[in-house]
Scaffold this motif. Structure first.
Motif, PDB file in Angstrom:
ATOM      1  N   ALA A 163       2.347 -74.462  29.767  1.00 38.64           N
ATOM      2  CA  ALA A 163       2.767 -75.108  28.747  1.00 38.64           C
ATOM      3  C   ALA A 163       1.794 -75.719  28.515  1.00 38.64           C
ATOM      4  O   ALA A 163       1.426 -76.334  26.948  1.00 38.64           O
ATOM      5  CB  ALA A 163       3.827 -75.530  28.744  1.00 38.64           C
ATOM      6  N   LEU A 164       1.141 -77.080  29.036  1.00 39.55           N
ATOM      7  CA  LEU A 164       0.142 -77.996  28.824  1.00 39.55           C
ATOM      8  C   LEU A 164      -0.641 -77.627  28.693  1.00 39.55           C
ATOM      9  O   LEU A 164      -1.371 -77.799  27.177  1.00 39.55           O
ATOM     10  CB  LEU A 164      -0.048 -78.682  29.817  1.00 39.55           C
ATOM     11  CG  LEU A 164      -1.315 -79.539  29.506  1.00 39.55           C
ATOM     12  CD1 LEU A 164      -0.508 -80.866  29.182  1.00 39.55           C
ATOM     13  CD2 LEU A 164      -1.370 -80.769  31.126  1.00 39.55           C
TER      14      LEU A 164
ATOM     15  N   ARG B 256      -1.549 -74.315  26.949  1.00 37.75           N
ATOM     16  CA  ARG B 256      -1.794 -74.156  25.525  1.00 37.75           C
ATOM     17  C   ARG B 256      -1.050 -75.252  24.483  1.00 37.75           C
ATOM     18  O   ARG B 256      -1.329 -75.437  23.520  1.00 37.75           O
ATOM     19  CB  ARG B 256       0.251 -72.866  24.797  1.00 37.75           C
ATOM     20  CG  ARG B 256      -0.140 -71.841  25.607  1.00 37.75           C
ATOM     21  CD  ARG B 256       1.186 -71.256  26.154  1.00 37.75           C
ATOM     22  NE  ARG B 256       0.937 -70.062  26.149  1.00 37.75           N
ATOM     23  CZ  ARG B 256       0.271 -69.572  27.300  1.00 37.75           C
ATOM     24  NH1 ARG B 256      -0.087 -70.528  28.432  1.00 37.75           N
ATOM     25  NH2 ARG B 256       0.933 -68.281  27.258  1.00 37.75           N
ATOM     26  N   LEU B 257      -0.705 -76.339  24.596  1.00 32.83           N
ATOM     27  CA  LEU B 257      -0.692 -77.635  23.586  1.00 32.83           C
ATOM     28  C   LEU B 257      -2.562 -78.239  23.178  1.00 32.83           C
ATOM     29  O   LEU B 257      -2.233 -78.384  23.051  1.00 32.83           O
ATOM     30  CB  LEU B 257      -0.069 -78.585  24.184  1.00 32.83           C
ATOM     31  CG  LEU B 257      -0.007 -80.291  23.994  1.00 32.83           C
ATOM     32  CD1 LEU B 257       1.174 -79.957  22.381  1.00 32.83           C
ATOM     33  CD2 LEU B 257       0.803 -81.096  24.630  1.00 32.83           C
TER      34      LEU B 257
ATOM     35  N   LEU C   3      -3.993 -82.268  19.655  1.00 33.63           N
ATOM     36  CA  LEU C   3      -2.933 -81.561  19.305  1.00 33.63           C
ATOM     37  C   LEU C   3      -2.159 -81.117  18.710  1.00 33.63           C
ATOM     38  O   LEU C   3      -1.674 -80.080  18.983  1.00 33.63           O
ATOM     39  CB  LEU C   3      -1.664 -82.011  20.815  1.00 33.63           C
ATOM     40  CG  LEU C   3      -2.529 -83.621  21.764  1.00 33.63           C
ATOM     41  CD1 LEU C   3      -0.473 -84.345  22.239  1.00 33.63           C
ATOM     42  CD2 LEU C   3      -2.827 -82.683  22.809  1.00 33.63           C
TER      43      LEU C   3
ATOM     44  N   LEU D 183       0.115 -76.994  19.190  1.00 35.68           N
ATOM     45  CA  LEU D 183       1.628 -77.022  18.649  1.00 35.68           C
ATOM     46  C   LEU D 183       2.051 -76.950  17.927  1.00 35.68           C
ATOM     47  O   LEU D 183       2.743 -75.908  17.530  1.00 35.68           O
ATOM     48  CB  LEU D 183       1.837 -78.723  18.050  1.00 35.68           C
ATOM     49  CG  LEU D 183       3.447 -78.964  18.289  1.00 35.68           C
ATOM     50  CD1 LEU D 183       3.979 -78.955  19.637  1.00 35.68           C
ATOM     51  CD2 LEU D 183       3.057 -80.548  17.594  1.00 35.68           C
TER      52      LEU D 183
ATOM     53  N   TYR E 198       8.092 -72.659  25.928  1.00 39.39           N
ATOM     54  CA  TYR E 198       6.660 -73.632  25.494  1.00 39.39           C
ATOM     55  C   TYR E 198       6.665 -75.180  24.960  1.00 39.39           C
ATOM     56  O   TYR E 198       6.275 -76.337  24.885  1.00 39.39           O
ATOM     57  CB  TYR E 198       4.992 -73.301  24.921  1.00 39.39           C
ATOM     58  CG  TYR E 198       4.903 -71.805  26.186  1.00 39.39           C
ATOM     59  CD1 TYR E 198       5.263 -71.733  27.280  1.00 39.39           C
ATOM     60  CD2 TYR E 198       4.585 -70.541  25.710  1.00 39.39           C
ATOM     61  CE1 TYR E 198       4.247 -71.503  28.090  1.00 39.39           C
ATOM     62  CE2 TYR E 198       4.144 -69.835  26.377  1.00 39.39           C
ATOM     63  CZ  TYR E 198       3.709 -69.739  27.933  1.00 39.39           C
ATOM     64  OH  TYR E 198       3.511 -69.337  28.471  1.00 39.39           O
ATOM     65  N   PHE E 199       7.872 -75.056  23.323  1.00 43.06           N
ATOM     66  CA  PHE E 199       7.508 -75.811  22.378  1.00 43.06           C
ATOM     67  C   PHE E 199       8.592 -76.838  23.107  1.00 43.06           C
ATOM     68  O   PHE E 199       8.305 -78.358  23.033  1.00 43.06           O
ATOM     69  CB  PHE E 199       8.401 -75.212  21.312  1.00 43.06           C
ATOM     70  CG  PHE E 199       8.868 -76.230  20.726  1.00 43.06           C
ATOM     71  CD1 PHE E 199       7.594 -76.716  19.842  1.00 43.06           C
ATOM     72  CD2 PHE E 199      10.005 -76.168  19.296  1.00 43.06           C
ATOM     73  CE1 PHE E 199       7.512 -78.155  19.095  1.00 43.06           C
ATOM     74  CE2 PHE E 199      10.364 -77.349  17.938  1.00 43.06           C
ATOM     75  CZ  PHE E 199       9.341 -78.036  18.717  1.00 43.06           C
TER      76      PHE E 199
ATOM     77  N   TYR F  16       8.388 -77.588  26.947  1.00 45.65           N
ATOM     78  CA  TYR F  16       7.523 -78.837  27.238  1.00 45.65           C
ATOM     79  C   TYR F  16       6.674 -79.042  26.041  1.00 45.65           C
ATOM     80  O   TYR F  16       6.548 -80.916  26.845  1.00 45.65           O
ATOM     81  CB  TYR F  16       6.980 -77.317  28.161  1.00 45.65           C
ATOM     82  CG  TYR F  16       7.791 -77.254  29.063  1.00 45.65           C
ATOM     83  CD1 TYR F  16       8.474 -77.842  30.101  1.00 45.65           C
ATOM     84  CD2 TYR F  16       7.553 -76.130  29.477  1.00 45.65           C
ATOM     85  CE1 TYR F  16       8.789 -77.385  31.356  1.00 45.65           C
ATOM     86  CE2 TYR F  16       8.090 -74.829  30.946  1.00 45.65           C
ATOM     87  CZ  TYR F  16       9.112 -75.902  31.836  1.00 45.65           C
ATOM     88  OH  TYR F  16       9.323 -75.267  32.612  1.00 45.65           O
ATOM     89  N   HIS F  17       5.988 -78.223  25.700  1.00 45.43           N
ATOM     90  CA  HIS F  17       5.373 -79.822  24.172  1.00 45.43           C
ATOM     91  C   HIS F  17       6.383 -80.598  23.874  1.00 45.43           C
ATOM     92  O   HIS F  17       5.560 -82.371  24.301  1.00 45.43           O
ATOM     93  CB  HIS F  17       5.164 -78.427  23.144  1.00 45.43           C
ATOM     94  CG  HIS F  17       4.145 -77.957  23.603  1.00 45.43           C
ATOM     95  ND1 HIS F  17       3.244 -77.432  22.745  1.00 45.43           N
ATOM     96  CD2 HIS F  17       3.738 -77.447  25.022  1.00 45.43           C
ATOM     97  CE1 HIS F  17       2.983 -76.270  23.465  1.00 45.43           C
ATOM     98  NE2 HIS F  17       2.746 -76.562  23.821  1.00 45.43           N
ATOM     99  N   THR F  18       8.027 -81.003  23.176  1.00 43.46           N
ATOM    100  CA  THR F  18       8.513 -82.342  22.772  1.00 43.46           C
ATOM    101  C   THR F  18       8.367 -82.885  24.206  1.00 43.46           C
ATOM    102  O   THR F  18       8.869 -84.173  24.286  1.00 43.46           O
ATOM    103  CB  THR F  18       9.999 -81.502  22.669  1.00 43.46           C
ATOM    104  OG1 THR F  18      10.696 -81.114  23.910  1.00 43.46           O
ATOM    105  CG2 THR F  18       9.873 -80.457  21.297  1.00 43.46           C
TER     106      THR F  18
END
Length: 330
Positions: free
Chosen positions: A53-54, A56-57, A170, A174, A206-207, A209-211
């Motif tokens: 996930a990181l 992808r961000l 980022l 995102l 994934y979103f 983990y981004h939050t």
């Protein structure tokens, strides 16, 4: 500080720090003694998911080639860790199903199927754990990536910390994850199959983990958003596990009556789970991707106090030749 950015470090440093922390966590988990190996593999797998996930961000800052290389590397490590956990998840889904319909089922309903699944799980665990000492081998592979990760070159306008510049690194990642999740959600309907729901869930996760990574920007609201993303991810994840359970049961030596009864319960429960997930998804994906990313940019500026910087003390300015006002005489 864990799986999130810090205000006191450049974004590039934060990305490398979080990645190395997840590598270290996975390596430590895989070093668990034999009695804790199952839990250790599960924790290492979660660390790999967080790392992907990181990636992808940060994909916009990493560049296409580095992103592709690192994502494939972590994906392959995660797959080696998945077989044991996937089988255990199917047993958990059966237990949740029988608990949910407990008032309609005999206490020993599907006991034979559960025993078969437990035996299968133990066999897969033994095979995977003993295959070239899998935990130690994967740990060595992950540990070997530390030097490469520490040398990641992250480029873009956002290597700073203030005025929203750091957020620029980022934004592409995102935007892409939110956009893809929104497109997949908008394509779902009552006739969508389990694969479509599962594909959507990947982007939701994934979103989520981004939050979590960006939570310090505005902890209260982003914690709440993270909770809802986790909730819908769990709902759709349970849906997927139930479908896999149904397929396993259909190909096993269960009698036809039991298999049909299980299939009927799975279908009913999946409808309930999807019915619960849909309104959450509607709220989560109500906005355009550009609006969502712009909002995070505003959060970033507010977090750094750069929305409207106060004038230095003692520097009252004359505006258009007018002297600063003074208190009226008493």
């Amino acid at each position: 500080m864990g799986y999130c950015i810090r205000r006191d470090e450049p974004v590039a440093d934060g990305i490398r720090r979080i990645a190395l922390e997840q590598i270290d966590k996975a390596v430590r988990s895989l070093a668990e003694p034999e009695e804790g190996r199952h839990k250790g593999v599960h924790e290492a797998r979660k660390a790999c998911k967080k790392l992907r996930a990181l990636l992808r961000l940060a994909r916009g800052a990493l560049g296409a080639e580095a992103y592709r290389r690192e994502n494939l590397f972590v994906r392959d490590a995660q797959r080696e860790l998945s077989a044991v956990r996937d089988t255990a998840a199917i047993i958990e889904s059966l237990d949740k199903l029988t608990a949910h319909f407990a008032d309609q089922l005999d206490g020993q309903a599907f006991a034979r199927l559960r025993a078969t699944l437990v035996e299968r799980c133990r066999a897969i665990e033994a095979e995977q754990m003993d295959k070239g000492d899998m935990p130690a081998r994967v740990a060595k592979q992950l540990d070997g990536a530390r030097e490469r990760i520490a040398a990641w070159h992250l480029s873009g306008k956002g290597n700073g910390k203030t005025n929203g510049k750091g957020m620029a690194m980022l934004r592409p990642g995102l935007h892409r994850v939110y956009r893809d999740g929104r497109q997949l959600f908008r394509a779902l309907d009552a006739g969508s199959d389990a694969h479509a729901w599962h594909d959507w869930r990947k982007q939701v996760k994934y979103f989520w983990y981004h939050t979590r990574i960006l939570c310090p920007l505005w902890p209260g609201p982003l914690d709440a958003l993270s909770d809802e993303l986790e909730r819908v991810s769990d709902l759709v994840g349970h849906d997927h596990d139930l479908v896999v359970l149904r397929d396993i049961a259909a190909s096993s030596d269960l009698d036809a009556t039991t298999a049909e009864a299980l299939a009927a319960l799975v279908e009913r429960r999946c409808r309930e789970l999807r019915h619960e997930a849909m309104p959450i998804g509607l709220r989560l994906y109500a906005d355009r991707p550009s609006d969502v990313v712009d909002r995070f940019g505003v959060y970033w500026k507010a977090w750094h106090g750069s929305v409207l910087a106060p004038a230095p003390a003692g520097t009252a300015k004359r505006v258009a030749g007018v002297a600063p006002s003074r208190p009226a005489a008493a």
